[in-house]
Design a protein around this motif. Sequence first.
Motif, PDB file in Angstrom:
ATOM      1  N   UNK A 177      26.138  53.601  13.864  1.00 54.41           N
ATOM      2  CA  UNK A 177      25.969  54.939  13.251  1.00 54.41           C
ATOM      3  C   UNK A 177      24.620  55.542  13.846  1.00 54.41           C
ATOM      4  N   UNK A 178      24.644  56.687  14.248  1.00 58.16           N
ATOM      5  CA  UNK A 178      23.340  57.364  14.629  1.00 58.16           C
ATOM      6  C   UNK A 178      22.533  57.877  13.520  1.00 58.16           C
ATOM      7  N   UNK A 179      21.250  57.413  13.608  1.00 60.91           N
ATOM      8  CA  UNK A 179      20.482  57.731  12.548  1.00 60.91           C
ATOM      9  C   UNK A 179      19.484  58.688  12.646  1.00 60.91           C
ATOM     10  N   UNK A 180      19.134  59.893  12.076  1.00 58.51           N
ATOM     11  CA  UNK A 180      18.109  60.675  12.147  1.00 58.51           C
ATOM     12  C   UNK A 180      17.025  60.347  10.869  1.00 58.51           C
ATOM     13  N   UNK A 181      16.227  59.167  11.152  1.00 61.65           N
ATOM     14  CA  UNK A 181      15.667  58.824  10.059  1.00 61.65           C
ATOM     15  C   UNK A 181      14.695  59.853   9.118  1.00 61.65           C
ATOM     16  N   UNK A 182      14.300  60.564   9.951  1.00 62.10           N
ATOM     17  CA  UNK A 182      13.513  61.835   8.955  1.00 62.10           C
ATOM     18  C   UNK A 182      13.999  62.498   8.113  1.00 62.10           C
ATOM     19  N   UNK A 183      15.326  62.719   8.423  1.00 62.05           N
ATOM     20  CA  UNK A 183      16.260  63.528   7.614  1.00 62.05           C
ATOM     21  C   UNK A 183      17.288  62.554   6.862  1.00 62.05           C
ATOM     22  N   UNK A 184      17.040  61.253   6.847  1.00 65.55           N
ATOM     23  CA  UNK A 184      17.830  60.225   6.115  1.00 65.55           C
ATOM     24  C   UNK A 184      19.260  60.550   6.432  1.00 65.55           C
ATOM     25  N   UNK A 185      19.578  60.840   7.704  1.00 64.68           N
ATOM     26  CA  UNK A 185      20.828  61.394   7.873  1.00 64.68           C
ATOM     27  C   UNK A 185      21.731  60.185   8.960  1.00 64.68           C
ATOM     28  N   UNK A 186      22.787  59.889   8.386  1.00 66.53           N
ATOM     29  CA  UNK A 186      23.546  58.743   9.155  1.00 66.53           C
ATOM     30  C   UNK A 186      24.788  59.327   9.674  1.00 66.53           C
ATOM     31  N   UNK A 187      25.283  59.492  10.967  1.00 67.91           N
ATOM     32  CA  UNK A 187      26.518  59.880  11.473  1.00 67.91           C
ATOM     33  C   UNK A 187      27.161  59.157  12.487  1.00 67.91           C
ATOM     34  N   UNK A 188      28.356  59.201  12.458  1.00 71.92           N
ATOM     35  CA  UNK A 188      29.100  58.603  13.694  1.00 71.92           C
ATOM     36  C   UNK A 188      30.044  59.645  14.215  1.00 71.92           C
ATOM     37  N   UNK A 189      29.620  60.216  15.144  1.00 75.80           N
ATOM     38  CA  UNK A 189      30.123  61.488  15.702  1.00 75.80           C
ATOM     39  C   UNK A 189      31.314  61.272  16.381  1.00 75.80           C
ATOM     40  N   UNK A 190      32.167  62.218  16.775  1.00 77.96           N
ATOM     41  CA  UNK A 190      33.411  62.217  17.498  1.00 77.96           C
ATOM     42  C   UNK A 190      33.139  61.891  19.033  1.00 77.96           C
ATOM     43  N   UNK A 191      34.271  61.358  19.722  1.00 79.63           N
ATOM     44  CA  UNK A 191      33.845  61.106  21.181  1.00 79.63           C
ATOM     45  C   UNK A 191      33.469  62.623  21.735  1.00 79.63           C
TER      46      UNK A 191
END
Length: 156
Positions: free
Chosen positions: A105-119
């Motif tokens: 998962x790609x993390x934007x650490x400062x937002x505490x956001x974890x995502x696994x985006x579509x291709x």
Amino acid sequence: MITIIPEYITGEEIDQFLATVDFSKQQDHPSPTGIKSINGLLVRPKSIYEKVNKLGKTTNTELLIYNERCRSYPHIDDESYGNNYNWIGTGIVLLSNPEDYGGGEFMLNHLNLSMKPLRGTLIKFPAGPETHQYTHSVKQVTSGKRLVLVFRYVCG
């Protein structure tokens, strides 16, 4: 500002691009996490390059290959990556289907956001030494392979 555009690059464009990549040219990425990279890619089809450049001028295209057990620790993108330009942002395009790999998962650490985006999803965010609020990382890949195309957005 963070820009996220789902499925900005089509599956057909990604398949055409991957067919042109010489995976035998993989090198160890500067980070100590097992990531492999291929630098200086000529991006074909040209439509990918044109779409990415609609959001700003780019340089230093790189393909990152996350095999099993690879990760990216929290960091900011700055001159330590060998940039000789006025680097103002990073853009990534996910080339793998989310179901083709576990974890990662790609993390934007400062937002505490974890995502696994579509291709084909494009994510663009500011870069440089003054952008500590854009710390990001990638969680460990637990299975499969995660492929990401990275662009450096520059001034001028």
